[in-house]
Design a protein around this motif. Structure first.
Motif, PDB file in Angstrom:
ATOM      1  N   ARG A  79      -2.644   7.613   0.910  1.00 55.26           N
ATOM      2  CA  ARG A  79      -2.972   9.004   1.600  1.00 55.26           C
ATOM      3  C   ARG A  79      -4.073   7.469   1.997  1.00 55.26           C
ATOM      4  N   MET A  98       0.835  -0.719  -0.317  1.00 54.96           N
ATOM      5  CA  MET A  98      -0.041  -0.037  -0.158  1.00 54.96           C
ATOM      6  C   MET A  98       1.320   1.226  -0.008  1.00 54.96           C
ATOM      7  N   ARG A  99       0.843   1.966  -0.675  1.00 52.69           N
ATOM      8  CA  ARG A  99       1.729   3.431  -1.102  1.00 52.69           C
ATOM      9  C   ARG A  99       0.353   4.801  -1.561  1.00 52.69           C
ATOM     10  N   GLU A 117      11.616   9.349   8.959  1.00 53.70           N
ATOM     11  CA  GLU A 117      11.112   9.307   7.822  1.00 53.70           C
ATOM     12  C   GLU A 117       9.676   8.562   8.231  1.00 53.70           C
ATOM     13  N   SER A 118       9.241   8.611   8.989  1.00 49.12           N
ATOM     14  CA  SER A 118       7.920   7.787   9.135  1.00 49.12           C
ATOM     15  C   SER A 118       6.596   8.751  10.095  1.00 49.12           C
ATOM     16  N   GLY A 164       1.861   8.817   2.303  1.00 48.43           N
ATOM     17  CA  GLY A 164       2.259   7.687   1.992  1.00 48.43           C
ATOM     18  C   GLY A 164       2.796   6.630   3.363  1.00 48.43           C
ATOM     19  N   LEU A 165       1.324   6.457   3.002  1.00 50.09           N
ATOM     20  CA  LEU A 165       0.504   5.057   3.830  1.00 50.09           C
ATOM     21  C   LEU A 165       1.079   3.528   3.318  1.00 50.09           C
ATOM     22  N   SER A 166       1.336   3.194   4.401  1.00 50.66           N
ATOM     23  CA  SER A 166       2.016   2.237   4.365  1.00 50.66           C
ATOM     24  C   SER A 166       1.301   0.606   5.215  1.00 50.66           C
ATOM     25  N   SER A 167       0.802   1.516   5.891  1.00 47.34           N
ATOM     26  CA  SER A 167      -0.181   0.468   6.727  1.00 47.34           C
ATOM     27  C   SER A 167      -0.300   0.861   7.664  1.00 47.34           C
ATOM     28  N   GLN A 201       3.591   7.269  12.676  1.00 45.67           N
ATOM     29  CA  GLN A 201       2.665   5.700  13.104  1.00 45.67           C
ATOM     30  C   GLN A 201       1.321   7.327  13.930  1.00 45.67           C
ATOM     31  N   GLY A 220       2.523   5.974   8.115  1.00 41.94           N
ATOM     32  CA  GLY A 220       2.973   6.583   6.698  1.00 41.94           C
ATOM     33  C   GLY A 220       4.044   7.394   7.117  1.00 41.94           C
ATOM     34  N   THR A 221       4.497   8.336   5.697  1.00 39.18           N
ATOM     35  CA  THR A 221       5.786   8.788   5.974  1.00 39.18           C
ATOM     36  C   THR A 221       5.291  10.869   6.887  1.00 39.18           C
TER      37      THR A 221
END
Length: 131
Positions: free
Chosen positions: A4, A1-2, A58-59, A29-32, A61, A76-77
């Motif tokens: 928003r 997942m990348r 760089e993140s 930069g949603l990753s989880s 949460q 995300g970022t």
């Protein structure tokens, strides 16, 4: 997942944010995304009781705790946090057990709601960048 994610909150009854009746958090930069919770009946009003944002190099949460027992984690970022007022959002919320769907929507924040922005806050890795 990348991408928003947007988290929309009804702030009626919020103890820490009394200057507005609605909030929007946009995670860039949603990753989880992780959710754990079991609805109680046809409708469940998930009330935020714990908000734990963390920002690293760089993140970004947030772990959000709800009553009844539920938890949301987004990673995300960076993130943007907007608070504002929607028309009708200062009225007391309806009874979630007996109100119709239309009654629940009236005065509640919706993705299509107009809003008078009160404040906006951004992480260092904000949405103005490449997130």
């Amino acid at each position: 997942m990348r991408g928003r994610a947007g988290l929309l909150f009804d702030l009626r009854g919020a103890l820490q944010i009394q200057a507005a009746n609605a909030a929007l958090v946009i995670v860039a930069g949603l990753s989880s995304v992780s959710w754990s919770g079991i609805p109680r009946g046809d409708r469940t009003a998930w009330s935020v009781v714990d908000w734990r944002p963390e920002s690293a190099r760089e993140s970004w949460q947030a772990v959000v705790g709800f009553v009844p027992d539920a938890e949301l984690t987004v990673l995300g970022t960076g993130a943007a946090f907007y608070v504002g007022n929607i028309p009708g959002g200062d009225a007391p919320p309806p009874d979630y057990l007996t109100a119709s769907d239309d009654e629940l929507r009236a005065g509640s924040p919706l993705w299509s709601s107009t809003v008078d922005l009160v404040a906006a806050m951004f992480t260092e890795q904000d949405l103005a960048g490449n997130g």
